[in-house]
Structures are given as C-alpha cells and as structure tokens.
Write a protein that holds these residues in place. Structure first.
Motif, short mmCIF file in Angstrom:
data_model
loop_
_atom_site.label_atom_id
_atom_site.label_comp_id
_atom_site.label_asym_id
_atom_site.label_seq_id
_atom_site.Cartn_x
_atom_site.Cartn_y
_atom_site.Cartn_z
N CYS A 328 -52.55 34.45 39.62
CA CYS A 328 -52.13 34.31 38.23
C CYS A 328 -50.83 35.09 38.04
O CYS A 328 -50.32 35.70 38.98
CB CYS A 328 -53.20 34.84 37.28
SG CYS A 328 -54.64 33.78 37.10
N LEU A 329 -50.33 35.08 36.82
CA LEU A 329 -49.12 35.84 36.53
C LEU A 329 -49.51 37.26 36.14
O LEU A 329 -50.13 37.47 35.10
CB LEU A 329 -48.37 35.17 35.38
CG LEU A 329 -46.90 35.55 35.20
CD1 LEU A 329 -46.10 35.18 36.44
CD2 LEU A 329 -46.33 34.86 33.98
N PRO A 330 -49.19 38.23 36.97
CA PRO A 330 -49.62 39.61 36.66
C PRO A 330 -48.85 40.16 35.47
O PRO A 330 -47.66 39.90 35.32
CB PRO A 330 -49.29 40.37 37.95
CG PRO A 330 -48.16 39.60 38.55
CD PRO A 330 -48.41 38.16 38.21
N PRO A 331 -49.50 40.95 34.63
CA PRO A 331 -48.80 41.58 33.50
C PRO A 331 -47.83 42.63 34.00
O PRO A 331 -47.99 43.18 35.09
CB PRO A 331 -49.93 42.19 32.68
CG PRO A 331 -51.03 42.41 33.66
CD PRO A 331 -50.93 41.30 34.65
N GLY A 334 -50.18 47.97 33.20
CA GLY A 334 -51.63 47.99 33.15
C GLY A 334 -52.18 47.67 31.78
O GLY A 334 -53.38 47.41 31.64
N ASN A 335 -51.32 47.67 30.76
CA ASN A 335 -51.78 47.37 29.40
C ASN A 335 -51.80 45.89 29.09
O ASN A 335 -52.11 45.49 27.97
CB ASN A 335 -50.88 48.10 28.39
CG ASN A 335 -50.96 49.60 28.53
OD1 ASN A 335 -52.03 50.13 28.81
ND2 ASN A 335 -49.84 50.28 28.34
N GLY A 336 -51.45 45.08 30.06
CA GLY A 336 -51.46 43.64 29.84
C GLY A 336 -50.24 43.16 29.07
O GLY A 336 -49.25 43.87 28.92
N TRP A 337 -50.32 41.92 28.58
CA TRP A 337 -49.23 41.30 27.85
C TRP A 337 -49.44 41.54 26.36
O TRP A 337 -50.42 41.11 25.77
CB TRP A 337 -49.18 39.80 28.14
CG TRP A 337 -48.87 39.50 29.57
CD1 TRP A 337 -49.75 39.46 30.61
CD2 TRP A 337 -47.59 39.24 30.13
NE1 TRP A 337 -49.10 39.18 31.78
CE2 TRP A 337 -47.77 39.03 31.52
CE3 TRP A 337 -46.31 39.14 29.59
CZ2 TRP A 337 -46.72 38.74 32.36
CZ3 TRP A 337 -45.26 38.85 30.44
CH2 TRP A 337 -45.46 38.66 31.81
#
Length: 458
Positions: A328-331, A334-337
């Motif tokens: 997948c597309l990693p953010p 670590g807090n995500g998108w």
C-alpha cells in the motif's frame, strides 16, 4: 525516415505475435515522424489518434501532436475526446493536457468522473480509486483556474443546473452458463456460506476515517463457493489473451464493445512481470477469462466473505494494519495521513514521476484470510460482478461513446481490496471502491470463483 502512415502498427499483426519490444521501437519512430508532419496532415493524424485500435498508438500520436500543434483545433478536440479513453495511460495523458490547455469544453465530462469537485478539494473523498482521480481533479482546478470551494461550486451549479439524469436499472438478464470446461480446484479455496455486513468493520469504530463510508449496514447472504487462492497472474492472462478463443471472442460477454482488444495494457510496462497480478484489464476482459475456465467473477459479498472469515476482521490477518504483509502507500509519518489532500498530492507525484515498482508479485507472506485466500488486501484492486449503485452488474449498451458511458451509473462496478496506491483504510476488506467496467487501469486486476460448493465437495 518513413512517412508516419507507413509506421502505424497493425492491430491483428500485433495481437498474434505479441512483440512488446518491437512495438516500443515502432512507437518511437511514429512519434518522431508525426512531430514533423506537414500542417495539412495534422487533422488526419488527429483522427487516427482518436480512433486507432491500439492504445499505445493513440498515446504516442497524442503526445507528438500536442508538441507539434497544441493550439490546433483538431488537436484540442482529440485531447478532449481521449480524456475518456478506456485505457488509463491514454486518458491520463489527455487529462493532463486538457488541464494544461485549459479545455473548458471538457469540464462537465471531467466533473462527472470525480463528482462534486467543490467537495473533493475540501477533503470529502467520495470513492476515489487512485492516481486517475487525483489527475482528473488537478485538471479540473487548472481549467477553472481556482481551488476555491465557492468558485468550484458556482461552476458546477452552472454546468449542471438541471442535474444529471438518474439511471433506471433493468432486470439482470439470464446469461449462458460458463462453458470453458472443467477446472482444477487445487488453486482454489473452499469458502462456506455465511453473512456479510455493510459499512466499516467493527475495528474501525471510533476512528476518524478519511473516506466515505455511507454504505448501508445491511446483511448480505451468500452460499458456499470456491475462489482462487491468488489473483490471476500476467502469465496466466497472457496465455488466454493470445489464444484463438480470445481472438475469436468465444467467451466474451454479449454486450462487450465491438472490436475489443483483449491484450492487457501493461504489456509494455517492464515493472509488471509474469508473476505479478494481472492489471490493465477491464471488467469484460476479466469476464471472458473467467468464463474460458468455466468460472465467473465473484460478487462483492463473496469476495468480502472470503477475506473476513467468520469474525468481520478488518484485514485478512486481523484488525491491525500491517504494512509488511501487503503493498500500500505508506504514510509519511507514524501518525498516518492527516488529510485526503496530502494523499492526493502523493498520487500526483507518482503520476508525474512514475515509481520504479508498482504491485508486488503474488503470494505476499502473511496476507492470507482464515479460509486460506491470499493477497486480498492491497497490491491491486479486484473486479467483482456487483454494480456499485444498483443490482448485480449487467452492462447496458454495446456501441456507446465513452463520454456517454460515464454519465450512466449502471456502468460502475464494485472493486475491492485496495491497491499499491491505496491507504490502509481503502485496503480493508469492507471498503467499497468503484470504477467504470470499461476502464483498464494498472491498479485493477481480478480473481475467479466457481459454484462447486464451499464445503470441500465438488
């Protein structure tokens, strides 16, 4: 150098010989010839660019013509026409050019693809698939000349003052049973019948979800079935696409577009090897392949049941996303998108500077459901046999222009699983994506099912 007309590859010759490297050389020579063609031949070259049977030729001609005469009326018309080409790489090229040329005459048609751009630019995501959605939205804002929500809404209200006609869904026609003969079950998993629920998985409760989850939380039942343990590979699909049965359209849907080319559009993409899941195929390609083996495409309920097992897990391996198990597309952290806009910016970067790798080879370790079905989360979306907004999918019409098709909600199919450009939320088993059945993207593949029962017996 030979005249550009003499350099046009022939569809039938290429179909039968499958010579990707030779085609690449032919396209390079064709582009150079068109870039130097006389003014009096531009109109003819535009007509060929719009209608040639090989998508790689359409793209090569469009590129050369946009450099040769970007303000020529026929070039602009060809760009507008090809914004709705069914092949993703052709459409992306045309959509990008439409934005650069500010082709306002195609604005309404582009808006139908993404829905309300005024809502999309503020973060409401709708049902985007990936790179194509981001490229179209960028072109829309370039043509309008603004990303301001009020400006976009005023343009939309003007263009769609009378709304868009609502589709009426006919009853699903009775189709002939698949007649491709018997098939082995060794590469298929048995899935017992059960119930699937709509809406987000329980593990997402209380989460700030980025995407549109307004799907009805209804119960859907399915009987036992068997499903391919892995998606169809490029090698498997190429054997079918080059077979006499495919060339003669023996197993094709009766409403398949006439003169269809069954070769995947990723044939020239060196990133897509024999062991990768097939992409660059539309719903009709997948239908014909499945039928040639005496199989069919799964419903969205069957697909989700195969991945969730009996406990409504968010991913095949459990409720927590694990990037090591999928593609997948990693953010960026670590807090995500934080927003969908940041994700779209990343997609535009991938469109402008294509990555060295797209999907992974099949058989991703740890990406296996409780029923033994692999690769259901991430890597590539997968076609189903379910209509996104209506009953079971049944194509309507055979000879309509692509621009007519996009306005018809009956043409949109549910896709499942997410892809290499997706965020983890999209790669969850319950998420419903959608795309036109006629479109061929390098982000969408498929697998097959059969009705031989999911209890271990044929």
């Amino acid at each position: 150098m030979a005249h550009w007309r003499e350099l046009l590859p022939e569809k039938q010759l290429f179909e039968r010989q499958l010579r990707p490297e030779a085609l690449k050389a032919d396209l390079a020579a064709l582009g150079q010839a068109v870039a130097r063609c006389p003014d009096g031949e531009i109109e003819e070259a535009c007509a060929v660019a719009a209608m040639h049977e090989l998508p790689w030729v359409r793209q090569a001609l469009l590129r050369a013509l946009a450099v040769r005469a970007p303000q020529h009326d026929e070039v602009r018309a060809a760009v507008g026409w090809l914004t709705h080409d069914y092949e993703d790489f052709v459409a992306f090229e045309a959509v990008t050019l439409a934005g650069e040329l500010r082709l306002r005459e195609v604005l309404a048609d582009l808006l139908v693809i993404v829905g309300r751009a005024s809502e999309r630019v503020t973060g409401f995501a709708g049902k985007p698939v990936g790179i194509g959605h981001a490229v179209v939205l960028r072109a829309i804002t370039a043509i309008i000349g603004s990303t301001d929500q009020a400006v976009l809404r005023s343009v939309e209200d003007e263009l769609f003052a009378e709304g868009v006609d609502q589709a009426e869904y006919p009853a699903r026609p009775v189709e002939d049973a698949a007649d491709g003969g018997s098939h082995e079950h060794g590469s298929m998993a048995a899935v017992p019948g059960g119930v699937v629920l709509g809406g987000p998985p329980p593990a997402f409760a209380g989460e700030n979800l980025l995407f549109d989850w307004n799907d009805p939380p209804e119960e859907r039942h399915c009987a036992g079935f068997r499903i391919d343990k892995l998606p169809v590979s490029n090698a498997e699909y190429d054997l079918f696409a080059g077979s006499p049965a495919a060339l003669r359209h023996r197993f094709c849907h009766p409403r398949e577009p006439k003169g269809k080319l069954h070769l995947r559009n990723t044939l020239l993409d060196s990133r897509s090897g024999p062991g990768h899941p097939v992409t660059g195929v539309d719903w009709f390609d997948a239908y014909a392949y499945a039928r040639s083996l005496g199989k069919r495409l799964p419903t969205e309920t069957e697909w989700q049941r195969a991945g969730e097992g009996p406990d409504r897990r968010a991913y095949p391996w459990g409720d927590e996303f694990d990037g090591a198990r999928t593609r997948c597309l990693p953010p960026p952290s670590g807090n995500g998108w934080a927003t969908v806009d940041r994700w779209r910016d990343e997609l535009l970067g991938l469109a402008d500077d294509p990555p060295a790798h797209t999907a992974r080879e099949r058989g991703m370790p740890g990406n296996v459901s409780p029923f033994g079905v692999g690769d259901l989360s991430g890597n590539v979306w997968e076609w189903t046999s379910s209509c996104f907004d209506g009953p079971a999918f049944s194509p309507v019409g055979t000879d309509r222009d692509a621009i007519d098709v996009i306005y018809d909600q009956r043409s949109y199919v549910v896709i499942k699983g997410g892809t290499w450009t997706s965020l983890p939320e999209q790669a969850s088993l319950a998420f419903r994506g959608r795309d036109l059945a006629f479109d061929r993207h390098f982000e969408i593949g498929f697998r097959c099912v059969c009705d031989c029962g999911g209890d271990g017996a044929r």
